[in-house]
Design an enzyme around this catalytic site. Structure first.
Site, mmCIF file in Angstrom:
data_model
loop_
_atom_site.group_PDB
_atom_site.id
_atom_site.type_symbol
_atom_site.label_atom_id
_atom_site.label_comp_id
_atom_site.label_asym_id
_atom_site.label_seq_id
_atom_site.Cartn_x
_atom_site.Cartn_y
_atom_site.Cartn_z
ATOM 1 N N ASP A 1 -51.349 37.874 104.930
ATOM 2 C CA ASP A 1 -50.083 38.097 105.350
ATOM 3 C C ASP A 1 -49.350 36.633 105.820
ATOM 4 O O ASP A 1 -48.736 36.469 106.241
ATOM 5 C CB ASP A 1 -50.138 38.600 106.784
ATOM 6 C CG ASP A 1 -51.089 38.315 107.776
ATOM 7 O OD1 ASP A 1 -51.643 37.116 107.347
ATOM 8 O OD2 ASP A 1 -50.834 38.673 109.014
ATOM 9 N N ARG B 1 -53.133 43.764 111.122
ATOM 10 C CA ARG B 1 -52.577 43.603 112.473
ATOM 11 C C ARG B 1 -50.806 43.843 112.264
ATOM 12 O O ARG B 1 -50.340 44.791 112.921
ATOM 13 C CB ARG B 1 -52.685 42.434 113.031
ATOM 14 C CG ARG B 1 -52.263 42.341 114.619
ATOM 15 C CD ARG B 1 -52.178 40.917 115.038
ATOM 16 N NE ARG B 1 -52.927 39.999 114.721
ATOM 17 C CZ ARG B 1 -54.073 39.505 115.051
ATOM 18 N NH1 ARG B 1 -54.430 40.013 116.448
ATOM 19 N NH2 ARG B 1 -54.764 38.570 114.629
ATOM 20 N N ASP C 1 -52.294 32.898 110.434
ATOM 21 C CA ASP C 1 -51.047 32.223 110.976
ATOM 22 C C ASP C 1 -51.056 31.604 112.207
ATOM 23 O O ASP C 1 -50.467 30.558 112.418
ATOM 24 C CB ASP C 1 -50.094 33.507 110.703
ATOM 25 C CG ASP C 1 -50.139 34.341 111.649
ATOM 26 O OD1 ASP C 1 -51.168 34.799 111.921
ATOM 27 O OD2 ASP C 1 -49.222 34.746 112.538
ATOM 28 N N ASP D 1 -56.108 39.690 106.311
ATOM 29 C CA ASP D 1 -54.747 40.225 106.028
ATOM 30 C C ASP D 1 -53.736 39.948 104.957
ATOM 31 O O ASP D 1 -52.970 40.866 104.684
ATOM 32 C CB ASP D 1 -53.702 40.310 107.488
ATOM 33 C CG ASP D 1 -54.636 40.780 108.521
ATOM 34 O OD1 ASP D 1 -55.629 41.591 108.287
ATOM 35 O OD2 ASP D 1 -54.162 40.719 109.876
ATOM 36 N N THR E 1 -57.930 34.677 106.001
ATOM 37 C CA THR E 1 -57.603 35.804 106.784
ATOM 38 C C THR E 1 -57.669 37.142 105.949
ATOM 39 O O THR E 1 -57.072 37.223 104.791
ATOM 40 C CB THR E 1 -56.063 36.029 107.658
ATOM 41 O OG1 THR E 1 -56.047 37.275 107.826
ATOM 42 C CG2 THR E 1 -54.884 35.556 106.710
ATOM 43 N N GLY F 1 -59.567 35.058 113.401
ATOM 44 C CA GLY F 1 -60.485 36.060 112.956
ATOM 45 C C GLY F 1 -61.272 35.663 111.765
ATOM 46 O O GLY F 1 -60.537 34.911 110.906
ATOM 47 N N ARG G 1 -60.337 32.237 119.278
ATOM 48 C CA ARG G 1 -59.059 32.152 119.427
ATOM 49 C C ARG G 1 -58.790 31.457 120.924
ATOM 50 O O ARG G 1 -59.166 31.930 121.824
ATOM 51 C CB ARG G 1 -58.350 33.581 119.539
ATOM 52 C CG ARG G 1 -58.315 34.188 118.169
ATOM 53 C CD ARG G 1 -57.467 35.410 118.252
ATOM 54 N NE ARG G 1 -57.330 36.194 116.831
ATOM 55 C CZ ARG G 1 -58.003 37.174 116.453
ATOM 56 N NH1 ARG G 1 -58.704 37.895 117.103
ATOM 57 N NH2 ARG G 1 -57.799 37.505 115.112
HETATM 58 O O1 F6P Z 1 -56.244 38.930 111.312
HETATM 59 C C1 F6P Z 1 -57.287 39.721 111.005
HETATM 60 C C2 F6P Z 1 -57.779 41.072 111.852
HETATM 61 O O2 F6P Z 1 -58.841 41.451 111.465
HETATM 62 C C3 F6P Z 1 -56.630 42.179 111.876
HETATM 63 O O3 F6P Z 1 -56.602 42.676 110.762
HETATM 64 C C4 F6P Z 1 -56.731 42.745 113.266
HETATM 65 O O4 F6P Z 1 -55.690 43.250 113.690
HETATM 66 C C5 F6P Z 1 -57.486 41.659 114.170
HETATM 67 O O5 F6P Z 1 -57.732 40.624 113.451
HETATM 68 C C6 F6P Z 1 -58.565 41.936 114.869
HETATM 69 O O6 F6P Z 1 -58.778 41.022 115.647
HETATM 70 P P1 F6P Z 1 -60.235 40.854 116.817
HETATM 71 O O7 F6P Z 1 -61.232 40.587 116.189
HETATM 72 O O8 F6P Z 1 -59.642 39.851 117.449
HETATM 73 O O9 F6P Z 1 -60.265 42.293 117.438
#
Ligand code: F6P
Length: 326
Positions: A133, A175, A106, A131, A129, A14, A75
């Site tokens: 985390d 997440r 991660d 998050d 990130t 992300g 990804r």
């Molecule tokens: O890891 C960052 C994040 O924004 C999370 O908070 C969220 O769950 C996820 O990515 C969303 O991913 P995507 O943009 O692939 O929907």
């Protein structure tokens, strides 16, 4: 100085505000030390496909403030396979890229661990990130901006909640982690906060709303982390509407607005420090480590130790939230 001549740079997973500031720092530090920086587009997928270009100092002009990532991100499923990683390595070998700097969360660093078990190339990771985390760093690039975006949005929602005497459930990103929820919730004076780090008890949430109702407190903002486990936004909404049908209840999911926008000063400074430190780390011969900050000092953590951060949230903090939202 080591023998590194060409560094490949990628962003993966992300996007997070501040990734561009990190790319800028890596490119300019590399050039300063006589190393050629190469941008790899769309993360590991671009590495597999050889979507790689030489970067100049002007490529990173006027990007320190911008969200997103000029290198794009993805990804990659293919990179999860041995064959995909072998193709990626071959692309680096063809161009003579002899070191990598990876910016991501991660998943990005997990990808790196697998890659380096199979192929030998020095690499440094940067925590990117929203998050926050990851172990091995106090902050991740993008977290501060995301929390500030959530705070601005929740402040606005509270004005509507106040005007209409409503209860709002506001879902923020995260997440598997509640750091955005916890910090934006505290900063906005949320009446309640639900995070995955704590076993949430729906009856306790309803009891607090009932107590507020009895004392004629008419405005509630409940901040819920996206990954709150068993009690997600939908279940909470259903339970509140079921128990308090007369309460005017609304749900607002903030979603991807938290991932964009200009990086805050804190994210720009962090990204600049980490990008600069990452190149120096390679020059000092460090490899397979994530560079972060611990107690505001640059810290290096081996990729295999950069797990998901799972710090328990102190009960005191949660009690404070309730005391302060009286
Ligand atoms: O890891 C960052 C994040 O924004 C999370 O908070 C969220 O769950 C996820 O990515 C969303 O991913 P995507 O943009 O692939 O929907």
């Amino acid at each position: 100085m080591g023998s590194i001549k060409k560094i490949g740079i990628l962003t993966s997973g992300g996007d997070s505000p501040g990734m561009n500031a990190a790319i800028r720092a890596i490119v300019r530090t590399s050039i300063y030390y006589g190393i050629e920086p190469y941008g790899i587009r769309r993360g590991y997928q671009g590495m597999i496909e050889g979507d790689i270009f030489k970067m100049e100092t002007t490529d990173v002009a006027n990007i320190i403030q911008t969200g997103g990532t000029i290198l794009k991100t993805a990804r990659s499923k293919e990179f999860m396979t041995v064959e995909g990683r072998a193709k990626a390595y071959e692309q680096l070998r063809k161009l003579g890229i002899d070191a990598l700097i990876l910016i991501g969360g991660d998943g990005t660093l997990r990808g790196a661990t697998a890659f380096f078990k199979e192929h030998t190339i020095p690499a440094i990771g940067l925590p990117g990130t929203i998050d926050k985390d990851l172990e091995g760093t106090d902050f991740t690039i993008g977290f501060d901006t995301a929390v500030n975006t959530a705070v601005t949005a929740i402040d606005k929602i509270r004005e509507t909640a106040d005007a209409h005497d409503r209860l709002f459930i506001v879902e923020v990103m995260g997440r598997d982690a509640g750091y955005i929820a916890l910090n934006s919730g505290i900063a906005c004076g949320a009446e309640d906060i639900l995070i995955p780090e704590v076993e949430n008890d729906i009856e306790a949430v309803l009891a607090r709303i009932a107590y507020d109702e009895r004392r004629k407190k008419t405005v509630h903002v409940i901040v819920v982390a996206e990954g709150s486990g068993k009690i997600g936004t939908a279940r909470l909404h259903e339970a509140i509407v079921g128990r308090f049908p007369a309460l005017d209840t609304r749900v607002c999911i903030l979603g991807h607005i938290q991932r964009g926008g200009p990086a805050t000063f804190a994210d720009r400074v962090l990204a600049s420090r980490l990008g600069y430190a990452a190149v120096l780390a390679l020059l000092e011969g460090r490899t397979q480590v994530m560079v972060g900050t611990l107690n505001d000092n640059i810290a290096y953590t081996p990729f295999e130790n950069v797990g998901k951060l799972n710090t328990p949230i102190s009960e005191d903090k949660l009690k404070m939230i309730r005391v302060l939202s009286a």
